[in-house]
Design a protein around this motif. Structure first.
Motif, PDB file in Angstrom:
ATOM      1  N   THR A  44       0.771  -1.113  -0.119  1.00 24.58           N
ATOM      2  CA  THR A  44      -0.163  -0.056  -0.152  1.00 24.58           C
ATOM      3  C   THR A  44       0.420   1.047  -0.195  1.00 24.58           C
ATOM      4  OG1 THR A  44      -1.666  -0.872   1.412  1.00 24.58           O
ATOM      5  CG2 THR A  44      -1.619   1.217   1.089  1.00 24.58           C
ATOM      6  N   GLU A  82      -0.381   4.977   9.114  1.00 24.24           N
ATOM      7  CA  GLU A  82       0.188   3.770  10.141  1.00 24.24           C
ATOM      8  C   GLU A  82       0.192   3.771  11.493  1.00 24.24           C
ATOM      9  OE1 GLU A  82       2.231   1.107   8.117  1.00 24.24           O
ATOM     10  OE2 GLU A  82       2.974   2.368   6.540  1.00 24.24           O
ATOM     11  N   ARG A  84       0.826   0.941  14.726  1.00 23.51           N
ATOM     12  CA  ARG A  84       1.083  -0.216  15.205  1.00 23.51           C
ATOM     13  C   ARG A  84       0.483  -1.361  16.044  1.00 23.51           C
ATOM     14  NH1 ARG A  84       2.577  -1.552  10.386  1.00 23.51           N
ATOM     15  NH2 ARG A  84       4.529  -0.501   9.340  1.00 23.51           N
ATOM     16  N   THR A 100       0.783   8.056   4.709  1.00 22.57           N
ATOM     17  CA  THR A 100       0.559   7.091   3.718  1.00 22.57           C
ATOM     18  C   THR A 100      -0.978   6.910   2.978  1.00 22.57           C
ATOM     19  OG1 THR A 100       1.956   4.893   4.688  1.00 22.57           O
ATOM     20  CG2 THR A 100       0.586   4.541   2.878  1.00 22.57           C
ATOM     21  N   ASP A 124      -3.735  -4.789  -3.262  1.00 19.36           N
ATOM     22  CA  ASP A 124      -2.694  -5.245  -2.671  1.00 19.36           C
ATOM     23  C   ASP A 124      -2.576  -5.867  -2.047  1.00 19.36           C
ATOM     24  OD1 ASP A 124      -5.172  -4.908  -0.881  1.00 19.36           O
ATOM     25  OD2 ASP A 124      -3.816  -4.498   0.972  1.00 19.36           O
ATOM     26  N   LEU A 126       2.264  -7.312   0.361  1.00 20.51           N
ATOM     27  CA  LEU A 126       2.667  -7.167   1.261  1.00 20.51           C
ATOM     28  C   LEU A 126       4.027  -6.868   1.073  1.00 20.51           C
ATOM     29  CD1 LEU A 126       1.953 -10.504   3.516  1.00 20.51           C
ATOM     30  CD2 LEU A 126       0.524  -8.435   3.652  1.00 20.51           C
ATOM     31  N   GLN A 131       5.107  -6.345   8.696  1.00 20.48           N
ATOM     32  CA  GLN A 131       4.461  -7.213   9.893  1.00 20.48           C
ATOM     33  C   GLN A 131       3.362  -7.752   8.728  1.00 20.48           C
ATOM     34  OE1 GLN A 131       1.627  -3.681  11.473  1.00 20.48           O
ATOM     35  NE2 GLN A 131       1.800  -5.093  12.878  1.00 20.48           N
ATOM     36  N   GLY A 178      -4.564  -1.204   0.477  1.00 24.54           N
ATOM     37  CA  GLY A 178      -5.554  -0.705   2.211  1.00 24.54           C
ATOM     38  C   GLY A 178      -5.576  -2.177   3.240  1.00 24.54           C
ATOM     39  N   GLU A 180      -4.710  -5.726   3.220  1.00 18.35           N
ATOM     40  CA  GLU A 180      -3.557  -6.267   4.623  1.00 18.35           C
ATOM     41  C   GLU A 180      -3.649  -5.030   5.418  1.00 18.35           C
ATOM     42  OE1 GLU A 180      -2.937  -9.203   3.943  1.00 18.35           O
ATOM     43  OE2 GLU A 180      -2.966  -9.659   1.841  1.00 18.35           O
ATOM     44  N   MET A 181      -3.688  -3.655   5.853  1.00 17.05           N
ATOM     45  CA  MET A 181      -3.275  -3.327   6.588  1.00 17.05           C
ATOM     46  C   MET A 181      -5.048  -3.124   7.461  1.00 17.05           C
ATOM     47  SD  MET A 181      -1.005  -0.052   4.763  1.00 17.05           S
ATOM     48  CE  MET A 181      -0.043   0.168   6.427  1.00 17.05           C
TER      49      MET A 181
END
Length: 408
Positions: A44, A82, A84, A100, A124, A126, A131, A178, A180-181
């Protein structure tokens, strides 16, 4: 932001210059492009993801779909900071340092109808790992052929077949960034739609449909979100071994639409040992199976073409019932297995299962004092163990019961 748009539009025009006069869509060519090393895993916000977005916009244009992004383009961008912290929801903000920008790709085929279906898939992946990756070692390109170039290519095939077949339904095709996020692209679209949400009849999401097995097991989630799904899915089934799940909530983009009170379906051919690893490559996909899934979904959509708009139904949130784990066995469960126990579809290196000698294909039928009858009983039992605990497991290996020692 405008410069960003101009660069992507220029890329689309550049691709158009190289296309043949007669466009012939190919599942394999689309997957091979998206899952090529040159796109470096389509992370992404990267230049490579933008190149993938330009490619997909061009595919939609060649299929005759009109732009349905913003500013009369196929693109819809969103910017976020982003985080975490898995318990903190990502906020969409204006561009700035440390942000992002992802890009959704959206096309529309207008039948001048009152209702519209959404065909969606995330594109999208990785990137070089990081992560979410299950790869251990130096960074490598995660091409994401099954996850989710397979879904993207199959959506395009469905769109190609439906655009001249549906008479009373418009088609909105969406490719999300996005995912995967945290389902970011679909979440952003639902909050910032380019088509009135009340016009959407239902949403079909394809995520990992490239590994159809010999027994033709096909998982479909969301069948409880409309009373029509079971009938239409079963009547039009050409021979798939259907594994139907009620819940409209799951770890993919259909969830965003379910939460907006829209009936959804999520198609999935199962997890495998290449999931979120660099080995998820295009040559491992079952392209014939992808075509069969496309034809099946086309039949379902045509079956509902002249029907009244579906009525949305809320479903139980199965994810709320999933226990929390302090340890892991180190296996990839076979989520399509419908026998007694938990069948192992892959074994991770240097984890308890591998150290105990467990193998792909083993069916765990007992863990400690608890019998394992299905995935939920396996998860409930696993949640009772802590790091440092030791127990025994019984597996069925080709009809033979084998007992092994497990150390967490």
């Amino acid at each position: 932001m405008r410069l960003f748009f101009f660069l992507l539009v220029a890329a689309i025009l550049c691709i158009n210059c190289k296309t043949k006069e007669t466009f012939q869509f190919s599942l394999e060519e689309t997957v091979n492009f998206l899952a090529s090393d040159s796109l470096k895993g389509r992370a992404t916000g990267t230049l490579e993801e933008q190149q993938a977005a330009a490619f997909l916009a061009n595919q939609l244009k060649e299929l005759g779909f009109a732009p349905k992004g913003v500013e009369e383009t196929y693109l819809q961008t969103f910017t976020f900071m982003e985080t975490r912290d898995p318990h903190k929801e990502v906020e969409f903000i204006t561009a700035g340092e440390g942000t992002t920008t992802g890009t959704n790709v959206i096309g529309f085929y207008d039948k001048k109808a009152e209702k519209t279906i959404v065909l969606g898939a995330h594109y999208d992946h990785l990137g070089m790992g990081g992560q979410g990756s299950l790869h251990r070692g130096d960074p490598e390109i995660h091409n994401g052929a099954d996850d989710n170039a397979s879904g993207v290519a199959t959506v395009l095939k469905i769109a190609e077949k439906l655009k001249d077949s549906l008479m009373s339904t418009n088609i909105l095709v969406q490719f999300y960034s996005g995912e995967e996020m945290g389902l970011l692209g679909s979440n952003y679209y639902v909050k910032n739609p380019t088509l009135e949400m009340n016009e959407i009849n239902f949403m079909i999401n394809l995520d990992m449909v490239g590994r159809l097995r010999e027994d033709k097991s096909l998982s479909i989630s969301g069948v409880g979100t409309s009373s029509r799904w079971n009938q239409s899915l079963n009547v039009n089934n050409p021979g798939f071994k259907l594994i139907l799940k009620e819940s409209g909530i799951g770890p993919s983009d259909h969830t965003s639409f379910y939460l907006a009170d829209i009936p959804v379906l999520h198609f999935f051919t199962g997890q495998h040992e290449d999931y979120h690893r660099p080995s998820d490559d295009s040559e491992k996909l079952n392209y014939e199976g992808m075509n069969e899934i496309a034809d099946y979904i086309v039949a379902v959509c045509m079956d509902l073409d002249n029907s009244p708009k579906l009525t949305f139904k809320m479903t139980k949130n199965e994810s709320e019932e999933v226990p929390r784990f302090k340890v892991g066995l180190g296996v990839v469960p076979d989520y399509l297995f419908d026998g007694k126990g938990m069948r192992i579809d892959g074994v991770s290196e240097n984890k308890p299962a591998q150290k105990a000698g467990l193998q792909k294909g083993d069916v765990v039928v007992q863990l400690g004092d608890s019998l394992i009858t299905d995935m939920m009983s396996y998860m409930r039992t696993l949640s009772t163990f802590e790091k440092g605990d030791a127990t025994k497991a019984v597996v069925d290996r080709n009809g033979e019961k084998i007992e092994v020692d497990i150390e967490f």
